[in-house]
Design an enzyme around this catalytic site. Structure first.
Site, PDB file in Angstrom:
ATOM      1  N   LEU A 169       3.167   3.440  -5.507  1.00 40.66           N
ATOM      2  CA  LEU A 169       3.208   2.627  -6.724  1.00 40.66           C
ATOM      3  C   LEU A 169       1.880   1.904  -6.928  1.00 40.66           C
ATOM      4  CD1 LEU A 169       4.889   1.646  -9.115  1.00 40.66           C
ATOM      5  CD2 LEU A 169       5.708  -0.235  -7.682  1.00 40.66           C
ATOM      6  N   HIS A 170       1.307   1.389  -5.850  1.00 41.64           N
ATOM      7  CA  HIS A 170      -0.024   0.767  -5.938  1.00 41.64           C
ATOM      8  C   HIS A 170      -1.044   1.801  -6.397  1.00 41.64           C
ATOM      9  CE1 HIS A 170      -3.771  -1.225  -4.893  1.00 41.64           C
ATOM     10  NE2 HIS A 170      -4.028  -0.296  -3.973  1.00 41.64           N
ATOM     11  N   HIS A 209       0.839  -1.201   0.000  1.00 44.15           N
ATOM     12  CA  HIS A 209       0.000   0.000   0.000  1.00 44.15           C
ATOM     13  C   HIS A 209       0.874   1.252   0.000  1.00 44.15           C
ATOM     14  CE1 HIS A 209      -3.182  -2.867   1.448  1.00 44.15           C
ATOM     15  NE2 HIS A 209      -3.849  -2.165   0.546  1.00 44.15           N
ATOM     16  N   ASN A 210       1.415   1.557  -1.162  1.00 43.74           N
ATOM     17  CA  ASN A 210       2.291   2.706  -1.329  1.00 43.74           C
ATOM     18  C   ASN A 210       1.899   3.462  -2.602  1.00 43.74           C
ATOM     19  OD1 ASN A 210       3.405   1.131  -3.461  1.00 43.74           O
ATOM     20  ND2 ASN A 210       4.768   0.126  -1.984  1.00 43.74           N
ATOM     21  N   ASP A 267      -5.854   5.193  -1.190  1.00 42.32           N
ATOM     22  CA  ASP A 267      -5.177   4.567  -0.048  1.00 42.32           C
ATOM     23  C   ASP A 267      -4.234   5.542   0.649  1.00 42.32           C
ATOM     24  OD1 ASP A 267      -6.216   2.000   0.249  1.00 42.32           O
ATOM     25  OD2 ASP A 267      -4.928   1.147  -1.296  1.00 42.32           O
ATOM     26  N   GLN A 326      -3.512 -16.261  -2.648  1.00 44.86           N
ATOM     27  CA  GLN A 326      -3.981 -15.798  -3.946  1.00 44.86           C
ATOM     28  C   GLN A 326      -5.115 -16.656  -4.503  1.00 44.86           C
ATOM     29  OE1 GLN A 326      -3.290 -12.929  -5.725  1.00 44.86           O
ATOM     30  NE2 GLN A 326      -2.433 -12.446  -3.716  1.00 44.86           N
TER      31      GLN A 326
END
Length: 356
Positions: A105-106, A102-103, A143, A303
């Site tokens: 880039l996301h 959650h940064n 986010d 996943q």
């Protein structure tokens, strides 16, 4: 470029001036490649990891600024270029780079996916410029200031945010309020009439709050019912807003629908963040959250469950709404990726240790 730099480094004519000149040339080359990539920003195969490197860690700023320009939003809404750039920079900086997943880039990846959905005929032929502005803003900020742990952790540790938002959509409310705070701090929309600005902030909140995964079934059930009854009419502003909510939800969890090499990278990053939370919970003598126990889980196991119970039901309904080549590509990748997680040898499922 690396070989060229190394040959210059060992040249008898090597000097500080040569070093600076080489760095400048390399920077210009990377900038040129980043601009070239943006010409294909609407491709579902867009490699955000590569773009992050070429943009020198500014993927969210550069990509979002480009999309605002692409749609003509800067001129249409009379946005100040410096204020827009400043807003995007402080948004990017408000994400925590130490979070594996959650940064910023996301956020850039979600914004790129959102753009792909905005280009789909059902949306591109009906969305207003205000809808598009909101969609891109929500994707970029959805986010904001994420702490790298989930809502359950915040509640169990009596975090002030859990108290502030009464244990309800704690993270999403915080992302929304943080986005509004940065919009006001930057003055990006200060020239809007007060009523219009407040309306935009409220609608922005409605989009961001829709990403609360705990309300997934609620939104999915409504989406399915409205599709069954053919009740979605894109000339209706409320229906368009609902579709924007669903598009943002899809963009937020679309990693399993990307090509395998991208899917695998994202999967390892999100699992690393889960396991980090589990380690903290163990140190604090808290019950370790279901997906966060590295001793009983694997990337593949997480996943497979995520695709089966969360991703697939949502994207099947999205494909009913938007029956396009992109939807079929996404479903194809999702099926193939699920097969890989289920059947590939363990050595082929390991993440790529890629430093950005």
């Amino acid at each position: 470029s690396v070989r060229s730099f190394q040959s210059n480094l060992h040249s008898p004519h090597y000097s500080k001036h040569h070093t600076q000149a080489t760095h400048h040339m390399l920077d210009q080359k990377y900038i040129g490649q980043a601009k070239c990539m943006l010409q294909k920003v609407g491709s579902w195969n867009f490699d955000i990891f590569l773009f992050e490197r070429l943009s020198n860690g500014n993927s969210l700023v550069d990509l979002t600024f480009h999309l605002f320009s692409e749609y003509g939003l800067i001129k249409l809404f009379r946005l100040d270029l410096l204020k827009l750039r400043r807003f995007l920079v402080i948004v990017q900086e408000a994400y925590h780079s130490e979070n594996p997943y959650h940064n910023a880039l996301h956020a850039a990846d979600v914004t790129q996916a959102m753009y792909c959905y905005l280009q789909e005929p059902q949306l591109s032929e009906s969305l207003t410029s205000c809808d598009i502005l909101l969609g891109l803003l929500a994707a970029a900020t959805h986010d904001l200031d994420h702490p790298g742990v989930n809502q359950t952790f915040l509640i169990n540790t009596n975090h002030y945010l859990a108290s502030l938002y009464q244990n309800t959509s704690v993270l999403e409310n915080h992302h929304w309020k943080s986005a509004v705070s940065l919009l006001r701090e930057s003055g990006l929309l200060s020239h809007f009439p007060s009523e219009d600005r407040q309306c935009l902030e409220t609608r922005l909140g409605s989009l961001i709050l829709a990403t609360d995964i705990s309300r997934q079934n609620e939104y999915l059930s409504e989406f399915r019912t409205r599709l069954d009854r053919a009740e979605l009419h894109m000339n209706n502003s409320q229906d368009r807003h609902f579709i924007l909510q669903m598009a943002l939800k899809c963009a937020d969890i679309c990693n399993p629908c990307r090509p395998w090499h991208l899917c695998k990278l994202w999967s390892h990053k999100v699992t690393e963040e889960f396991f980090n939370q589990g380690d903290i919970e163990r140190r604090l003598n808290l019950d370790v959250s279901i997906l966060c126990d590295r001793n009983s889980n694997s990337v593949a196991k997480i996943q497979i469950g995520f695709i089966s119970f969360v991703v697939e039901p949502l994207f099947v309904e999205w494909a009913r709404f938007s029956d396009t080549p992109l939807s079929h590509v996404m479903l194809g990748h999702m099926t193939s990726n699920k097969f890989n997680w289920t059947h590939l040898p363990q050595k082929d499922l390991r993440g790529t240790t890629q430093k950005l």
